[in-house]
Design a protein around this motif. Structure first.
Motif, short mmCIF file in Angstrom:
data_model
loop_
_atom_site.label_atom_id
_atom_site.label_comp_id
_atom_site.label_asym_id
_atom_site.label_seq_id
_atom_site.Cartn_x
_atom_site.Cartn_y
_atom_site.Cartn_z
N LEU A 233 3.26 -43.37 -10.39
CA LEU A 233 4.20 -44.21 -9.64
C LEU A 233 3.56 -44.73 -8.35
O LEU A 233 3.83 -45.84 -7.92
N ARG A 234 2.68 -43.89 -7.77
CA ARG A 234 1.95 -44.37 -6.59
C ARG A 234 1.11 -45.60 -6.96
O ARG A 234 1.10 -46.60 -6.25
N GLU A 235 0.44 -45.51 -8.12
CA GLU A 235 -0.37 -46.65 -8.59
C GLU A 235 0.51 -47.89 -8.78
O GLU A 235 0.14 -49.00 -8.41
N TYR A 236 1.70 -47.67 -9.36
CA TYR A 236 2.61 -48.79 -9.62
C TYR A 236 3.00 -49.47 -8.31
O TYR A 236 2.89 -50.69 -8.16
N TYR A 237 3.45 -48.68 -7.33
CA TYR A 237 3.91 -49.27 -6.08
C TYR A 237 2.76 -49.84 -5.24
O TYR A 237 2.96 -50.79 -4.48
N ALA A 238 1.56 -49.27 -5.41
CA ALA A 238 0.39 -49.80 -4.68
C ALA A 238 0.13 -51.25 -5.08
O ALA A 238 -0.31 -52.07 -4.27
N ARG A 239 0.44 -51.57 -6.36
CA ARG A 239 0.28 -52.96 -6.83
C ARG A 239 1.16 -53.92 -6.05
O ARG A 239 0.91 -55.11 -5.99
N TYR A 240 2.22 -53.39 -5.46
CA TYR A 240 3.16 -54.25 -4.72
C TYR A 240 3.13 -53.95 -3.21
O TYR A 240 4.13 -54.10 -2.52
N GLY A 241 1.97 -53.48 -2.75
CA GLY A 241 1.76 -53.31 -1.32
C GLY A 241 2.42 -52.08 -0.71
O GLY A 241 2.67 -52.05 0.49
N LYS A 242 2.73 -51.08 -1.54
CA LYS A 242 3.31 -49.84 -1.00
C LYS A 242 2.44 -48.65 -1.42
O LYS A 242 2.84 -47.86 -2.28
N PRO A 243 1.24 -48.53 -0.82
CA PRO A 243 0.31 -47.49 -1.29
C PRO A 243 0.75 -46.07 -0.97
O PRO A 243 0.25 -45.12 -1.56
N ASP A 244 1.70 -45.92 -0.03
CA ASP A 244 2.12 -44.57 0.37
C ASP A 244 3.35 -44.07 -0.35
O ASP A 244 3.94 -43.07 0.03
N TYR A 245 3.77 -44.78 -1.39
CA TYR A 245 5.00 -44.40 -2.08
C TYR A 245 4.89 -42.98 -2.63
O TYR A 245 3.86 -42.57 -3.16
N SER A 246 5.96 -42.22 -2.51
CA SER A 246 6.00 -40.88 -3.10
C SER A 246 7.33 -40.69 -3.83
O SER A 246 8.40 -40.87 -3.24
N TRP A 247 7.23 -40.33 -5.11
CA TRP A 247 8.46 -40.10 -5.89
C TRP A 247 9.21 -38.90 -5.35
O TRP A 247 10.44 -38.94 -5.20
N ALA A 248 8.48 -37.83 -5.03
CA ALA A 248 9.13 -36.61 -4.52
C ALA A 248 9.88 -36.93 -3.22
O ALA A 248 10.99 -36.44 -3.00
N ARG A 249 9.25 -37.75 -2.37
CA ARG A 249 9.91 -38.09 -1.11
C ARG A 249 11.16 -38.94 -1.36
O ARG A 249 12.22 -38.71 -0.76
N THR A 250 11.05 -39.88 -2.30
CA THR A 250 12.21 -40.72 -2.64
C THR A 250 13.33 -39.88 -3.23
O THR A 250 14.50 -40.01 -2.86
N LEU A 251 12.94 -38.98 -4.13
CA LEU A 251 13.92 -38.06 -4.74
C LEU A 251 14.60 -37.23 -3.64
O LEU A 251 15.82 -37.04 -3.64
N GLY A 252 13.77 -36.78 -2.69
CA GLY A 252 14.28 -35.95 -1.59
C GLY A 252 15.30 -36.70 -0.75
O GLY A 252 16.30 -36.13 -0.30
N GLY A 253 15.06 -38.01 -0.56
CA GLY A 253 15.99 -38.81 0.23
C GLY A 253 17.35 -38.91 -0.43
O GLY A 253 18.37 -39.11 0.24
#
Ligand SMILES: Cc1cc2nc3c(=O)[nH]c(=O)nc-3n(C[C@H](O)[C@H](O)[C@H](O)COP(=O)(O)O)c2cc1C
Length: 279
Positions: A233-253
């Motif tokens: 998922l990090r690779e996926y979001y990096a394609r759209y300019g969000k290299p620091d994306y974290s699924w665990a962090r999003t889930l946590g939110g």
């Protein structure tokens, strides 16, 4: 014309895109329906273009063709095309551009109003609206039917996105739609013509070993899959300019602090105020 072999290859490729990595083992042989399912992505940007009443009818026929708990059919849909009404709904739920810009905004409604009326006319008192089970049935069947509608839309070259944000302010949405007692907005489904310029693609899902258990739940099985998913998922979001994306962090939110529910902690009270879970 594509051969069975082409279809097989395409499906394997679609599956690889779905997981963000090629599958180990033999590629599955697909079908046109499964290929369409594998191609799904939420569409939040639309080009101008009509969604005709005939297309809407087709979507709803597909929705109604889904399985129904005890054939109760305890859901309804309110189709909103009016720009002012779409704008007011958007404002009420916190401002959602895809609600304002879609061609038709379908609000899926858990509907025990109709069932209550039908049963009361037979002289039988309705006691079950107060119980969680029936509310669950309404939400489950709404989800099943709406997914059928979205797949039907995708088969027509349309696209859409579910809008759970409707539950940010469900009573305002209920009022806007004139919903009666025992009727509650479950979620919306924004439908329109996909804008190919939208920055989105097939979003990877958890590896199957993280979700598919055999015979019994295997608590160790999901660990490495969840780890791998972080990377995909990090690779996926990096394609759209969000290299620091974290699924665990999003889930946590969303499942961490109660504030992650953005006011939906009041859902029990909201449902009760419409006569559901009122006991
Ligand atoms: C019940 C439900 C509610 C959703 N609500 C929203 C929403 O309010 N806003 C939004 O942008 N996406 C919403 N989504 C879409 C999800 O974010 C999306 O399906 C998920 O990120 C996976 O991406 P994909 O559909 O493109 O594969 C919702 C999806 C579901 C199933």
């Amino acid at each position: 014309m594509s051969t069975a072999r082409d279809v097989q290859t395409d499906t394997a490729e679609l599956i690889a895109r779905r997981y963000g990595a090629p599958l180990e083992g033999a590629p599955a042989e697909g079908t046109p329906v499964v290929d369409l399912q594998l191609r799904h992505r939420s569409v939040r940007r639309y080009l101008p273009g009509e969604v005709s009443d005939a297309q809407l009818e087709l979507l709803i026929a597909a929705a109604q063709s889904g399985s129904q708990s005890s054939n109760l059919q305890v859901w309804s849909v309110v189709a909103v095309r009016d720009q002012d009404r779409k704008d007011r709904i958007s404002t009420a739920i916190g401002g959602r551009r895809y609600v304002e810009e879609c061609e038709v905004f379908l609000v899926w409604v858990v509907d025990f109003h109709r069932a209550t009326q039908v049963v009361e006319r037979t002289g039988t008192a309705v006691e079950t609206n107060a119980y969680l089970e029936n509310t669950l049935v309404g939400f489950v069947d709404s989800g099943i039917s709406a997914q059928n509608a979205l797949l039907a839309a995708e088969s027509l070259g349309l696209g859409g996105v579910f809008v759970g944000s409707v539950r940010n302010n469900p009573l305002a949405v209920a009022e806007e739609l004139g919903l009666p007692e025992y009727a509650f907005p479950a979620f919306g489904l924004a439908i329109g013509h996909p804008d190919p310029a939208e920055e989105a693609d097939t979003k990877p899902r958890l590896p199957q070993r993280a979700v598919l258990h055999h015979e019994q739940y295997d608590d160790a099985a999901w660990e490495s899959g969840a780890e791998e998913y972080e990377e995909r998922l990090r690779e996926y979001y990096a394609r759209y300019g969000k290299p620091d994306y974290s699924w665990a962090r999003t889930l946590g939110g969303r499942v961490g602090p109660a504030e992650g529910l953005h006011g939906r902690q009041q859902m029990r009270e909201w449902l009760s105020s419409k006569g559901l879970l009122s006991g």
